[in-house]
Every structure is written in C-alpha cells, then in structure tokens.
Design an enzyme around this catalytic site. Structure first.
Site, PDB file in Angstrom:
ATOM      1  CE  LYS A  26      -3.891   2.060   2.573  1.00  0.00           C
ATOM      2  NZ  LYS A  26      -4.844   1.893   3.697  1.00  0.00           N
ATOM      3  CB  SER A  45      -8.195   3.910   2.798  1.00  0.00           C
ATOM      4  OG  SER A  45      -7.389   3.234   3.737  1.00  0.00           O
ATOM      5  CB  SER A  82      -8.724   1.065   5.605  1.00  0.00           C
ATOM      6  OG  SER A  82      -9.420   2.253   5.391  1.00  0.00           O
TER       7      SER A  82
END
Ligand code: GLN
Length: 487
Positions: free
Chosen positions: A79, A154, A178
């Site tokens: 990420k 997210s 998330s």
C-alpha cells in the site's frame, strides 16, 4: 505456466522450492498481468518492474546457494502508505506526489529481508481517509467484480490487485475498517492485527491510537505466513508491543472444536442487507458444523462506534497532518508572499476535500471550549465500547458478524453524502476503538458480488481468527472464485 497468477502465496512458495518455476518467471508473469489490467483497475500508483526483476533474480540466486528466506522470491504489493526507500510514497495525495522516502518502513524491511519481491505501490484513499478509494488524488480504483463499482477503501488498490490476481498478497492498513471492508467487497481475506502487534515505523500516520498495519490475501493461510514475518517488537515504534509472536501457520493445524463464537445481536438489525444477513448466518452455522459453538452476545454501546470514531479519528488526523506544511515534506506552493501564505496555499493545494473535512472537524473538536464536549466525551464512550467487547470476551473466543452492511456499491453513489459513506464501517470500527485483532473472510455472493464474514478476537489472539477462517476456507470455495475478466 499460465495459471501461476491463480495460485496462493503458499502454493507459489512450494512451487519455487521445488524448482517448478523461478521467481523471475513468476515476477515477469505478474508484471505482464499488471501491464494488461492495471489501466482498467487503477490499483497501482507506481509499478516497480525493474526493481522487481532485480529482486527476483537475487531471490533465485539466494535459493540456488541455499540461502532462501521464508518468503524468498514471492511477489507482493505495498500500500502506498508505507515508506519505500528510493521509490515514491504518495499516500494517495497530491501533497506527497513528489515524496521519495530516504528509508524503508519496518514492515517493508522485514518482508524484503524474508525475500519478498515488490511489484509496486497500491492506490488508496488520500491519507487512508475513505471507504471507496474515490478520495485518491490518483483517481478511484475499480472493483474487479464489477468495474462500475468501488472495491472499498482505503486499501482498495491492495484489495483489487489481489482479487484480480495481479499479486497473491498486498500490505494494507486499517484505522476504522480499511483492510477488512475492501477485503469483503473484493472476495479477499483481510486481517487487521491487534493494535501494537505490527510496527508502524515508516507507515504514514492517520489516527495514531487506531492505525494498524496488516495484509490482504486470498487465503487465511497466506495471511498467517505473512503476519508471522511482519509482526513483532520494533524499538523504532514506541506503540509496538513486545509480545511473543506465535507460529501462525503451525497454529492453523489446531481444530476449532470447542471454540466459542459470540454473535452480536446489534449487528443483525435493519441496517444490514437481508441477503447479506442470510449469508453471514450461514457462515456462522458452517463454523458450528466444524465444532464451534455460537451464542448471542449483547453489545449495548456498539451503535456509538461510528460517532465516536468520527470525533477521535479526525482529531488525531488534524494533529498528524499538521506536519505537511510545505516546508519539510511534499507539495510547496509557488512564490509565497510570506510564511502564512506558504502554509495556507501549500495545504490548500495539496490536500483534497475529504482530508480537509477531517482536519476541520478534528480542529473543531480539539479547540478550547469544545474539547470536553466532543473529544473527551468520545474518549469516554470509546471505553464503554471496549468494555462491551471485554464483557463479551469473558465468555467467547471470537466475535462474528457481517463485515459490511451491503456488497460493493457503485462508484459515485455515496460521494456526495459523507455520512452514508461513513456507514460502511459500522461493523468494523469497534475493533479499532478497542485495539482488538479482526479479520474478514469471503463468505458468499449477493447479486454476484462478494461479501465477508467479520471475526474479532481477544488482544493478541490473531491465531483464533486465522484458524477459524482457515477451517472455513477448507470447507468452502468462495475464495477460489475469480472475477471473469481476470481469469
Ligand atoms: N473508512 C474509514 C475512514 O474513512 C476508515 C479508514 C481507514 O481504516 N483507514 O476513516
């Protein structure tokens, strides 16, 4: 070798070990898939093809000389919230569009030291604020199960990439849901470990009392394998706890016979889609048929999770994001008139709307005169919610329920209504407020869209969650389903 992309990390590890294929072949194959599909999905902000192929060749050489780490040659995606030395780390923001970190996050370092090969950096909501990936400066990620829909957020880029078989695993972070919400919406497994279990050194901060790093995979076994490498004390993170890390993979072998599952009464009310409710109940029944017992638990304060989170998280983010001032990191406005103008315009230009909304809410709830009424009150309510969990955990090993109220929604459907967007995390936020480990595992399809079963465990008992999910995946094949266009 055309079907390597469909294999789990564990299967790929075995194939590499046996010499069925090399890491260079595997890495090149996945890079080809990224080249073919990422324009559609927008799951990656940066693709590190050259670095990946060098790392893969090194991994092959290490194996040949009998020096292979536990993840030797296995491709993963990070990420874009984790700092990577020499490679851009944007956190989904214009503010950090030009930021190149001089060091690796501890998690990046540990996975790299174990031999993992990094294919790229995953798209995400700006500063991890969002539930749909639509707040990213780099544009929304598309859900591989329906390109008109959001993969959640997210960590939407991480989830979409794993679901579309661009990589067997991706790192992710979870402040209010998330990791788990995008996992549920893309038919992947997502685990948020206990607060303090995995080092956050080099992970860009959103809300420091809630943030935790974890991983998205397609199987619980793969998550166990990665968590074993990621977890453990790090003296560079003062919130990282010095607790022994079990052998998560070995513990998957223990049966779930006798395990007690608490089913939260409040999570099956009118907010939950009726078809999702049926699927989640079926999944809990499947765990019972494997020897677990389910009992109803009452969590009277759980409905206060969302309002509590939306005071605590913005408050902490307003403080954390004050460091982005145009002086030390990232975007700087052109030709400032004076220091004040430099701050205002750099922040005004660098942050997107959702981040600004959070900073304004956070500054408000922390300001003199409102602090007691909002921030202090939210911290008190947070304790009541954590106590609900602790009371339930006096009788049960794991708490189960839905991960999300509905399957994936259409892109654009909730962007004008923040409250509806925030409701996505209604079932996941409690675990962050109490610091408990939690996991989402695929448990079926509603209108051809995947949904997840949510499991929360005692502090530091990630093993119970992984064991449950693994046992469930041995009996079901939801997680093996691949979206049609990505087979
Ligand atoms: N969707 C939640 C938010 O917008 C949670 C985000 C997260 O876990 N990083 O704040």
């Amino acid at each position: 070798m055309t079907d390597l992309h469909d294999k789990s990390l564990t299967e790929l590890a075995a194939g590499l070990e046996k010499g069925d294929f090399s890491s260079v072949e595997l890495t090149q194959g996945l890079l080809n898939r990224i080249a073919a599909h990422d324009e559609t999905l927008n799951a990656l902000v940066t693709i590190t093809s050259d670095e990946a192929l060098v790392a893969a060749a090194q991994a092959d050489a290490a194996r040949a000389s009998g020096d292979a780490g536990v993840l030797n040659g296995l491709p993963i995606i990070h990420k874009d919230i984790f700092c990577t030395r020499g490679i851009k780390t944007t956190c989904g923001s214009k503010m950090l569009d030009n930021f190149i970190s001089p060091y690796d996050a501890t998690l990046v370092e540990r996975l790299g030291a174990a031999g993992a090969v990094v294919l790229g950096k995953a798209n995400m909501d700006e500063f991890a604020m969002g539930s749909s990936n639509e707040t990213s400066y780099f544009g929304p990620v598309r859900n591989p199960w329906d390109l008109e829909r959001s993969p959640g957020g997210s960590s939407g880029g991480s989830a979409a990439a794993v679901a579309a078989r661009l990589a067997p695993a991706a790192t992710a972070t979870d402040t209010g849901g998330s990791i788990r919400q995008p996992a549920a919406l893309t038919n992947t497994v997502g685990i948020k470990p206990t607060y303090g279990r995995v080092s956050r050194y080099g992970m860009i901060a959103f809300a420091s009392s809630l943030d935790q790093a974890g991983v998205i995979t397609r199987t619980a076994e793969d998550a166990a394998r990665l968590l074993g490498v990621m977890a453990g004390f790090d003296e560079r993170d003062s919130t990282c706890l010095d607790e022994p890390v079990p052998d998560y993979v070995a513990e998957l072998g223990h049966s779930i016979k006798g395990l007690k599952i608490g089913v939260v009464r409040q999570h099956f009310d009118e907010g939950l889609d009726a078809d999702c409710s049926v699927k989640v109940k079926d999944a809990i029944a499947a765990l019972e048929s494997l020897g677990a017992t389910a009992v109803e638990v009452d969590m009277p304060n759980i409905d206060l999770s969302l309002p509590t989170y939306y005071v605590v998280a913005p408050a902490e983010c307003s403080s954390n994001l004050s460091r982005f001032d145009g002086v030390r990191f990232g975007h700087r406005a052109e030709n400032p008139e004076d220091l004040h103008d430099l701050y205002c315009r750099s922040r005004g230009e660098g942050f997107g709307d959702e981040v600004k909304r959070r900073i304004m809410t956070g500054t408000y709830v922390l300001s003199a005169g409102y602090y007691d009424a909002y921030y202090l009150k939210a911290q008190q309510v947070r304790h009541l919610i954590a106590d609900d969990f602790k009371r339930a955990f006096a009788d049960v090993d794991v708490i189960a329920g839905p991960t999300t109220p509905t399957p994936a929604f259409k892109l654009g459907a909730k962007t004008d209504d923040p409250i509806t967007m925030y409701l996505n995390d209604i079932y996941t936020i409690g675990a962050n407020l109490g610091g408990f480990p939690a996991l989402s595992v695929p448990c079926g399809f509603v209108n051809d869209l995947p949904i997840g079963l949510h499991l929360v465990g005692h502090h530091f008992d990630e093993s119970a969650l992984l064991r449950c999910a693994h046992a469930y995946q041995q009996e079901t094949d939801w997680h093996t389903a691949c979206p049609e266009a990505f087979k």
